[in-house]
Design a protein around this motif. Sequence first.
Motif, short mmCIF file in Angstrom:
data_model
loop_
_atom_site.label_atom_id
_atom_site.label_comp_id
_atom_site.label_asym_id
_atom_site.label_seq_id
_atom_site.Cartn_x
_atom_site.Cartn_y
_atom_site.Cartn_z
N ASP A 77 -1.94 17.67 15.77
CA ASP A 77 -3.26 18.15 16.21
C ASP A 77 -4.19 18.39 15.02
O ASP A 77 -5.37 18.64 15.19
CB ASP A 77 -3.15 19.39 17.09
N ARG A 78 -3.68 18.26 13.80
CA ARG A 78 -4.48 18.43 12.59
C ARG A 78 -5.15 17.14 12.13
O ARG A 78 -5.93 17.15 11.18
CB ARG A 78 -3.61 18.98 11.45
N ALA A 79 -4.82 16.01 12.78
CA ALA A 79 -5.37 14.72 12.37
C ALA A 79 -5.74 13.90 13.61
O ALA A 79 -5.07 14.00 14.65
CB ALA A 79 -4.36 13.95 11.53
N GLY A 80 -6.76 13.08 13.47
CA GLY A 80 -7.15 12.19 14.56
C GLY A 80 -6.09 11.15 14.84
O GLY A 80 -5.93 10.70 15.96
N GLU A 81 -5.35 10.75 13.79
CA GLU A 81 -4.30 9.76 13.92
C GLU A 81 -3.28 9.98 12.81
O GLU A 81 -3.63 10.38 11.71
CB GLU A 81 -4.91 8.35 13.80
N VAL A 82 -2.01 9.72 13.13
CA VAL A 82 -0.95 9.73 12.13
C VAL A 82 -0.26 8.38 12.21
O VAL A 82 0.19 7.97 13.28
CB VAL A 82 0.07 10.87 12.35
N GLN A 83 -0.20 7.68 11.08
CA GLN A 83 0.44 6.37 11.02
C GLN A 83 1.67 6.44 10.13
O GLN A 83 1.75 7.27 9.23
CB GLN A 83 -0.53 5.32 10.45
N ILE A 84 2.59 5.53 10.39
CA ILE A 84 3.77 5.37 9.55
C ILE A 84 3.42 4.26 8.56
O ILE A 84 3.05 3.16 8.98
CB ILE A 84 5.01 5.01 10.39
N HIS A 85 3.52 4.56 7.26
CA HIS A 85 3.09 3.62 6.22
C HIS A 85 4.22 3.29 5.25
O HIS A 85 5.18 4.04 5.12
CB HIS A 85 1.95 4.24 5.39
N GLU A 86 4.02 2.19 4.55
CA GLU A 86 4.90 1.77 3.47
C GLU A 86 4.04 1.43 2.25
O GLU A 86 2.99 0.82 2.39
CB GLU A 86 5.67 0.52 3.89
N MET A 87 4.48 1.86 1.08
CA MET A 87 3.87 1.42 -0.17
C MET A 87 4.92 0.62 -0.90
O MET A 87 6.08 1.02 -0.98
CB MET A 87 3.43 2.60 -1.03
N ALA A 88 4.51 -0.53 -1.43
CA ALA A 88 5.45 -1.38 -2.15
C ALA A 88 4.68 -2.23 -3.16
O ALA A 88 3.51 -2.52 -2.96
CB ALA A 88 6.21 -2.28 -1.18
N MET A 89 5.36 -2.59 -4.21
CA MET A 89 4.77 -3.48 -5.21
C MET A 89 4.82 -4.91 -4.68
O MET A 89 5.85 -5.37 -4.20
CB MET A 89 5.53 -3.41 -6.53
N GLN A 90 3.68 -5.59 -4.76
CA GLN A 90 3.60 -7.02 -4.48
C GLN A 90 3.03 -7.65 -5.73
O GLN A 90 1.84 -7.53 -6.00
CB GLN A 90 2.73 -7.29 -3.26
N GLY A 91 3.92 -8.27 -6.52
CA GLY A 91 3.52 -8.74 -7.84
C GLY A 91 3.26 -7.53 -8.71
O GLY A 91 4.13 -6.68 -8.88
N HIS A 92 2.05 -7.41 -9.24
CA HIS A 92 1.69 -6.26 -10.07
C HIS A 92 0.74 -5.31 -9.35
O HIS A 92 0.06 -4.52 -10.00
CB HIS A 92 1.05 -6.76 -11.38
N VAL A 93 0.69 -5.42 -8.02
CA VAL A 93 -0.26 -4.62 -7.25
C VAL A 93 0.49 -3.75 -6.25
O VAL A 93 1.34 -4.24 -5.50
CB VAL A 93 -1.26 -5.53 -6.50
N MET A 94 0.18 -2.45 -6.24
CA MET A 94 0.75 -1.54 -5.25
C MET A 94 -0.03 -1.72 -3.95
O MET A 94 -1.25 -1.57 -3.93
CB MET A 94 0.65 -0.09 -5.74
N LYS A 95 0.66 -2.05 -2.88
CA LYS A 95 0.04 -2.27 -1.57
C LYS A 95 0.53 -1.21 -0.59
O LYS A 95 1.70 -0.86 -0.60
CB LYS A 95 0.41 -3.65 -1.01
N MET A 96 -0.39 -0.73 0.23
CA MET A 96 -0.03 0.21 1.28
C MET A 96 -0.36 -0.46 2.61
O MET A 96 -1.41 -1.07 2.74
CB MET A 96 -0.81 1.51 1.14
N ARG A 97 0.57 -0.32 3.58
CA ARG A 97 0.31 -0.91 4.88
C ARG A 97 0.95 -0.07 5.97
O ARG A 97 1.98 0.58 5.76
CB ARG A 97 0.80 -2.34 4.95
N GLU A 98 0.33 -0.11 7.14
CA GLU A 98 0.89 0.55 8.30
C GLU A 98 2.08 -0.26 8.79
O GLU A 98 2.11 -1.50 8.68
CB GLU A 98 -0.17 0.63 9.41
N LEU A 99 3.07 0.44 9.34
CA LEU A 99 4.23 -0.20 9.97
C LEU A 99 4.05 -0.05 11.48
O LEU A 99 4.53 0.92 12.07
CB LEU A 99 5.53 0.45 9.50
N PRO A 100 3.34 -0.98 12.12
CA PRO A 100 3.00 -0.81 13.54
C PRO A 100 4.22 -0.79 14.46
O PRO A 100 4.15 -0.25 15.57
CB PRO A 100 2.09 -2.01 13.84
#
Length: 174
Positions: A77-100
């Motif tokens: 109830d403290r947030a409009g939405e809560v998502q499950i996310h993953e952060m991982a290195m792709q090459g030399h870039v840190m990427k964050m994405r939702e795990l739908p």
Amino acid sequence: MMKTSFAAFLAALICAAPVTALADHTHGAAEAQVLGDLAISDGFTRAMLPNAPVAGGFLSIANNGTQDDRLISASSDRAGEVQIHEMAMQGHVMKMRELPDGLAIPAGQTVELKPGGYHLMFLQVKTPFAEDESVPVTLVFEKAGSTEIELPVGPADAKAAAHGHGGHDDHSGH
């Protein structure tokens, strides 16, 4: 030049930044919460900067059973939405994405939601999380059902709840 929204930049910073240990800000270690074969422990979140629209949530889920389960959603109830996310290195870039499709919790294993890896992402936070309060979160699992937990809020640079894990390295490089 690549454009990145401020919210996306802030989210990446919140969930991957090097952090220090949360000493006694949770007023003692809490017992693991058991839901069927799952044991949920070591939960925490961080105090938010004023006007920050997002925050990360972190915890450990041990599956002590013989069947895989899956964290399929979370809400607060403290947030409009809560998502499950993953952060991982792709090459030399840190990427964050939702795990739908949620996050697998394999039988006999522990999955850690921690800075730099899997985490909960609180979006559209109504009132910034303040140090020494707690944030209620409902976790929904495919097989075990749902449960409500409280994530203690530590300082903005908190790494872990006071469960003896404060000395672990931040694995934000994965």
